[in-house]
Every structure is written in structure tokens, then in C-alpha cells.
Design an enzyme around this catalytic site. Sequence first.
Site, mmCIF file in Angstrom:
data_model
loop_
_atom_site.group_PDB
_atom_site.id
_atom_site.type_symbol
_atom_site.label_atom_id
_atom_site.label_comp_id
_atom_site.label_asym_id
_atom_site.label_seq_id
_atom_site.Cartn_x
_atom_site.Cartn_y
_atom_site.Cartn_z
ATOM 1 N N SER A 34 49.020 38.190 35.438
ATOM 2 C CA SER A 34 49.338 37.462 34.198
ATOM 3 C C SER A 34 50.809 37.445 33.817
ATOM 4 O O SER A 34 51.169 36.887 32.788
ATOM 5 C CB SER A 34 48.523 37.988 33.002
ATOM 6 O OG SER A 34 47.210 37.502 33.039
ATOM 7 N N ASP B 298 56.102 40.848 49.818
ATOM 8 C CA ASP B 298 55.333 39.605 49.769
ATOM 9 C C ASP B 298 53.868 40.020 49.918
ATOM 10 O O ASP B 298 53.459 40.505 50.970
ATOM 11 C CB ASP B 298 55.761 38.688 50.912
ATOM 12 C CG ASP B 298 54.907 37.443 51.049
ATOM 13 O OD1 ASP B 298 53.932 37.267 50.280
ATOM 14 O OD2 ASP B 298 55.208 36.632 51.948
ATOM 15 N N ILE B 299 53.092 39.838 48.867
ATOM 16 C CA ILE B 299 51.700 40.313 48.875
ATOM 17 C C ILE B 299 50.884 39.678 49.995
ATOM 18 O O ILE B 299 49.957 40.291 50.505
ATOM 19 C CB ILE B 299 51.042 40.090 47.495
ATOM 20 C CG1 ILE B 299 49.779 40.938 47.359
ATOM 21 C CG2 ILE B 299 50.762 38.603 47.240
ATOM 22 C CD1 ILE B 299 49.234 41.029 45.939
ATOM 23 N N ASN C 186 43.380 31.241 38.659
ATOM 24 C CA ASN C 186 43.025 30.496 37.462
ATOM 25 C C ASN C 186 41.494 30.433 37.371
ATOM 26 O O ASN C 186 40.802 30.815 38.316
ATOM 27 C CB ASN C 186 43.667 29.099 37.466
ATOM 28 C CG ASN C 186 43.284 28.288 38.697
ATOM 29 O OD1 ASN C 186 42.132 28.243 39.107
ATOM 30 N ND2 ASN C 186 44.273 27.635 39.299
ATOM 31 N N GLY D 120 53.366 36.032 35.391
ATOM 32 C CA GLY D 120 54.105 34.840 35.802
ATOM 33 C C GLY D 120 53.966 33.755 34.749
ATOM 34 O O GLY D 120 54.348 33.940 33.591
ATOM 35 N N VAL D 121 53.370 32.634 35.128
ATOM 36 C CA VAL D 121 53.247 31.499 34.209
ATOM 37 C C VAL D 121 52.371 31.810 32.996
ATOM 38 O O VAL D 121 52.463 31.133 31.982
ATOM 39 C CB VAL D 121 52.735 30.226 34.925
ATOM 40 C CG1 VAL D 121 53.732 29.750 35.961
ATOM 41 C CG2 VAL D 121 51.367 30.428 35.529
ATOM 42 N N TYR D 122 51.536 32.851 33.077
ATOM 43 C CA TYR D 122 50.697 33.209 31.924
ATOM 44 C C TYR D 122 51.471 33.994 30.876
ATOM 45 O O TYR D 122 50.962 34.255 29.793
ATOM 46 C CB TYR D 122 49.460 33.977 32.372
ATOM 47 C CG TYR D 122 48.388 33.117 33.017
ATOM 48 C CD1 TYR D 122 48.611 31.800 33.394
ATOM 49 C CD2 TYR D 122 47.123 33.633 33.261
ATOM 50 C CE1 TYR D 122 47.635 31.024 33.978
ATOM 51 C CE2 TYR D 122 46.125 32.862 33.840
ATOM 52 C CZ TYR D 122 46.384 31.554 34.203
ATOM 53 O OH TYR D 122 45.405 30.795 34.775
ATOM 54 N N ASP E 131 49.040 32.884 43.182
ATOM 55 C CA ASP E 131 47.796 32.169 43.497
ATOM 56 C C ASP E 131 48.045 31.119 44.576
ATOM 57 O O ASP E 131 47.330 31.061 45.585
ATOM 58 C CB ASP E 131 47.254 31.531 42.214
ATOM 59 C CG ASP E 131 45.864 30.941 42.352
ATOM 60 O OD1 ASP E 131 45.166 31.235 43.342
ATOM 61 O OD2 ASP E 131 45.460 30.192 41.444
ATOM 62 N N GLY F 107 52.690 30.161 41.725
ATOM 63 C CA GLY F 107 52.926 31.595 41.819
ATOM 64 C C GLY F 107 52.170 32.260 42.949
ATOM 65 O O GLY F 107 51.990 31.704 44.032
#
Length: 175
Positions: A122, A15-16, A29, A124-126, A39, A37
Site C-alpha cells: 500500500s 527486485d522482488i 488491486n 506506492g500509488v495507494y 503488481d 508498481g
Amino acid sequence: MGIALSERIRIVQEDITSLRVTAIVNAANNSLSGGGGVDGAIHRAAGPELLKACQKLGGCDTGKAKITPGFSLPADYVIHTVGPVWQGGNNGEPELLASCYQTSLDLAGRHQLKSISFPAISTGVYGYPVNLAALIALQEINLYLSKNKYPELVYLVCFNDKAYNFYLQAIPSFS
């Protein structure tokens, strides 16, 4: 779970937001306002002060990076970088992703930060393919560290088994 790629690079599945490093990189973003995510996780762990600090930065362009304090995180700083949205790879995505690593490492170097942790920017959702992103991350980090003293240690933090395995598969390209 983790592996040392070199004296200065470690690939871990953690876990970062819990790593005790000088700085963690946020896959942000453009508005730096938090999101989903990694972020969202970083913003939640850092507390509301992080959003207030980000609002003073005026956003961030794709491929660039900005720095704030870490607030309630175990890290002293957060380096926010905006990765590209994957559009098939022919719209400058590789160069923009490489720039995320370059500008984040440059900020860490200029601030003489001892350790830094990167998420799989980038992916994940990107939608950036993890196997391609891992190669770019390792290439840019290796290149930067070959010419600079700081950061002394870089963690590549994978959020799941799939990402971790893609990073491990990319290692032979840099051995």
C-alpha cells in the site's frame, strides 16, 4: 543491501520479482488484474498465465489474500493481497493493512511455504505512509512467526532507499 532482523526476518532492497523464495506477495488491486508498481512488475515477470489464473479467483477483498502459482517467476507461488488506500488513517487503514500481512502469512503457513517475500504493501500509488506501514508489517510478521513454524524465512523487500531506511528505523521497536 540487506539486514537480518532475526533468524527468520530479513530486510532487503531488491527486485522482488528476482528473489528465489517459495512465494512472493503481490500488492494487488481488487480485480487481481495487474496494474502499476509491484503488481505490474509481478504480472510482467510471471507471464500471461498469472492473469489467467487470477481471473479464475473472482477478485479479492481489501485486507484479504489469495494464492496462485508463480509461473515464470523464480518463486513457486504468488500470494495476492489487496492493501488499503490511505485516507488519513481513520478509515480502518491500519487494521486492513495488518490483515494483509495476517492473511498472507496464514496462506503461507497453511501451504507450509518455507520462504516468503513481502513488498511494502500500500505504500506506492495507494499512498500509505511508509514509516507507518513498516511498523505494521514488522508487528504482524513478528507476531505470526512467534506462534507458527511456517514460513521459516520472511523477506521485507524495499523498492527504494527511502522505504529501506524507514524499515531500518522501525527495527528498534521490535528489538
